[in-house]
Write a protein that holds these residues in place. Sequence first.
Motif, mmCIF file in Angstrom:
data_model
loop_
_atom_site.group_PDB
_atom_site.id
_atom_site.type_symbol
_atom_site.label_atom_id
_atom_site.label_comp_id
_atom_site.label_asym_id
_atom_site.label_seq_id
_atom_site.Cartn_x
_atom_site.Cartn_y
_atom_site.Cartn_z
ATOM 1 N N TYR A 480 0.832 -1.201 0.000
ATOM 2 C CA TYR A 480 0.000 0.000 0.000
ATOM 3 C C TYR A 480 0.870 1.255 0.000
ATOM 4 O O TYR A 480 0.554 2.249 -0.678
ATOM 5 N N ILE A 481 1.946 1.203 0.779
ATOM 6 C CA ILE A 481 2.859 2.347 0.833
ATOM 7 C C ILE A 481 3.548 2.531 -0.516
ATOM 8 O O ILE A 481 3.676 3.653 -1.023
ATOM 9 N N GLU A 482 3.980 1.430 -1.103
ATOM 10 C CA GLU A 482 4.647 1.501 -2.408
ATOM 11 C C GLU A 482 3.710 2.084 -3.472
ATOM 12 O O GLU A 482 4.123 2.905 -4.301
ATOM 13 N N GLU A 483 2.444 1.678 -3.441
ATOM 14 C CA GLU A 483 1.482 2.214 -4.407
ATOM 15 C C GLU A 483 1.287 3.715 -4.211
ATOM 16 O O GLU A 483 1.230 4.484 -5.182
ATOM 17 N N ASN A 484 1.200 4.151 -2.967
ATOM 18 C CA ASN A 484 1.037 5.580 -2.697
ATOM 19 C C ASN A 484 2.246 6.377 -3.169
ATOM 20 O O ASN A 484 2.111 7.491 -3.683
ATOM 21 N N ILE A 485 3.440 5.796 -3.006
ATOM 22 C CA ILE A 485 4.660 6.486 -3.429
ATOM 23 C C ILE A 485 4.690 6.635 -4.947
ATOM 24 O O ILE A 485 4.889 7.728 -5.491
ATOM 25 N N MET A 486 4.483 5.530 -5.657
ATOM 26 C CA MET A 486 4.600 5.559 -7.117
ATOM 27 C C MET A 486 3.469 6.368 -7.764
ATOM 28 O O MET A 486 3.679 6.998 -8.802
ATOM 29 N N ASN A 487 2.296 6.367 -7.148
ATOM 30 C CA ASN A 487 1.176 7.124 -7.716
ATOM 31 C C ASN A 487 1.291 8.627 -7.452
ATOM 32 O O ASN A 487 0.558 9.423 -8.049
ATOM 33 N N ASN A 488 2.206 9.006 -6.540
ATOM 34 C CA ASN A 488 2.327 10.425 -6.183
ATOM 35 C C ASN A 488 3.779 10.904 -6.203
ATOM 36 O O ASN A 488 4.131 11.849 -5.488
ATOM 37 N N LYS A 489 4.610 10.241 -6.996
ATOM 38 C CA LYS A 489 6.040 10.565 -7.011
ATOM 39 C C LYS A 489 6.325 11.975 -7.521
ATOM 40 O O LYS A 489 7.399 12.531 -7.260
ATOM 41 N N LYS A 491 4.772 14.577 -6.512
ATOM 42 C CA LYS A 491 4.454 15.518 -5.440
ATOM 43 C C LYS A 491 5.667 15.707 -4.526
ATOM 44 O O LYS A 491 6.594 14.888 -4.529
ATOM 45 N N ASN A 492 5.643 16.762 -3.698
ATOM 46 C CA ASN A 492 6.751 16.986 -2.772
ATOM 47 C C ASN A 492 6.633 16.054 -1.571
ATOM 48 O O ASN A 492 5.599 15.403 -1.364
ATOM 49 N N ILE A 493 7.690 16.004 -0.764
ATOM 50 C CA ILE A 493 7.731 15.011 0.322
ATOM 51 C C ILE A 493 6.668 15.279 1.384
ATOM 52 O O ILE A 493 6.164 14.343 2.022
ATOM 53 N N GLU A 494 6.307 16.533 1.603
ATOM 54 C CA GLU A 494 5.254 16.851 2.573
ATOM 55 C C GLU A 494 3.916 16.287 2.105
ATOM 56 O O GLU A 494 3.162 15.695 2.899
ATOM 57 N N LEU A 526 10.600 11.168 6.111
ATOM 58 C CA LEU A 526 10.832 11.241 4.671
ATOM 59 C C LEU A 526 11.869 12.335 4.387
ATOM 60 O O LEU A 526 11.704 13.486 4.805
ATOM 61 N N LEU A 527 12.978 11.946 3.690
ATOM 62 C CA LEU A 527 14.066 12.871 3.371
ATOM 63 C C LEU A 527 14.221 13.008 1.863
ATOM 64 O O LEU A 527 13.901 12.071 1.119
#
Length: 531
Positions: A480-489, A491-494, A526-527
């Motif tokens: 789920y985390i991986e999907e959120n990352i790739m679907n919103n890459k 966007k900024n880290i915040e 997140l950095l």
Amino acid sequence: MHNFSELDILKIAISMEEDGEKFYRKMYEDAQTDTEKQQIFLALANEEKNHAVFFNNIYQEMLQKTNHKEYELFDNDTIEMIKSLVSGLVLPEEDHLNKKQDFKELINNMVEQEYRSIKFYSSLLENTKNDNVTIFLHHVIREEEQHVIKLKEMLYYNKTSVSIEEHIYFVENILNGMQDWVRVIDLEDNIIYANETMKEELGYYLVGRKCFDVIGRKAPCDDCVSRQAAKIRGSVQKEEKINGKIFSVMSSPLKNLNGEIQAVIEVLRDVTQSKLMEEQIKAQNKRFSDDLKIARKMQCGLLPKEMSTDKITFTYTYKPCEAIGGDFFDVFEIDRTHIGVYIADVSGHGVPASMLTMFLRQTIRKDIISPAQVLEHLYKKYNESDFGTEIYITMFYAVIDIQNKKIKYANAGHNTLPILFNNEDMKHLNASGFPISNWVEEADYKEYEMNFNNRDRLLLLTDGITDICSPSGQRYDMRYIEENIMNNKDKNIEEIKNIVIKDTYNFIYGEKLENNKIYDDITLLLLELYE
């Protein structure tokens, strides 16, 4: 049993009581030379006779009011069969009573038989669905209970015949033996009875006075529970302060044989000490809560602030499940070209876990650029302390070389692996290692290295996120985390951080984000590396 009618029950009861009378009269005749036993058996026979007459009167009354042809009554043969099945439960064995027994033993045996009789009728009561049958069975059981009281009075006075005055004295002794205050108040607020415990405290002139007068009032209380109890025909409770003490007052209506309320009985229990203890516990809990708030503020104050370098930026979410938590992380400058970062999870929650996070922050070496050496030093210092085998720390530690664009890392049993990602790629920083603990004397940690280029991002988290479950029991795992990352890459880290955290709450509660109950510490860091 649930098919028994009220007339069926009465026929069984009458027949059982008549047999009881015959039984005890035979015992009376057989005990010709033992006057004391004769008195006991005669008293018991008369009680059984009175019970039979009582039930027979109700039975005859029911026959007149009810057309008994509407349902089939048990015939006499059926009644005899039922009696043969239960008489052993209700009546004692003749041979047993003929044994040589003293007065006390004989009465106690009779009491046990009454208990069995009550149990039998109670079993009928539990299995009937008919309201009228229920009412009659309550009559039967009440009569048997009164029989028990009379037998106990025989023991109390050591004789078979007890007068009305002696019966009243017996009941009064029961009430006087109570530590609680007991009083009876009529419908005009007059006290008509008070037990000795109440008299010893408030004086012996209580009967005849107004109930409010004896506690120092000139008029009835605005929330008078005795009046409320009489009005609603049920029990009412409140707390009352009397002579500097706090009492729990329970008022219940007292009815006559026709069900009319004639008075109210009140039981007043001194709860001063328990109330005092309750207030002390509340005050202690408040002090503890205040201390936890300070500890939480201090713990949050130790979390990383903005860094002097503009080469790296970070954002985080830190949500302990209790006031203070066992998750901890830090981002700090080792020197001009190296940034240290770690995330740790102490076993357990609350104060013990938070204390270990303080040990972690104070012990970690911030002058070493080798992650493996840092963990080995931490493991050594942990083993020099006596923390026990029940608690341990899992930790991921990394050093980012912002000049050469590299990241070195080592893992001390932290099973939620960090994710390194950018707009094109995503990979886990796989590494294994032994948790910081005193399970073994020494632990070796292996060090790994990867490229960490400009605009690369590093996500670190604890298992408080990956271990959460939906109402159906499904876990929120890394996919789920991986999907959120790739679907919103893009966007900024915040924004990415907020998307992940919101998705975890939606996973647990749907859209009801106001329900913020969590069962483990949730930490996410997140950095991002800049040019």
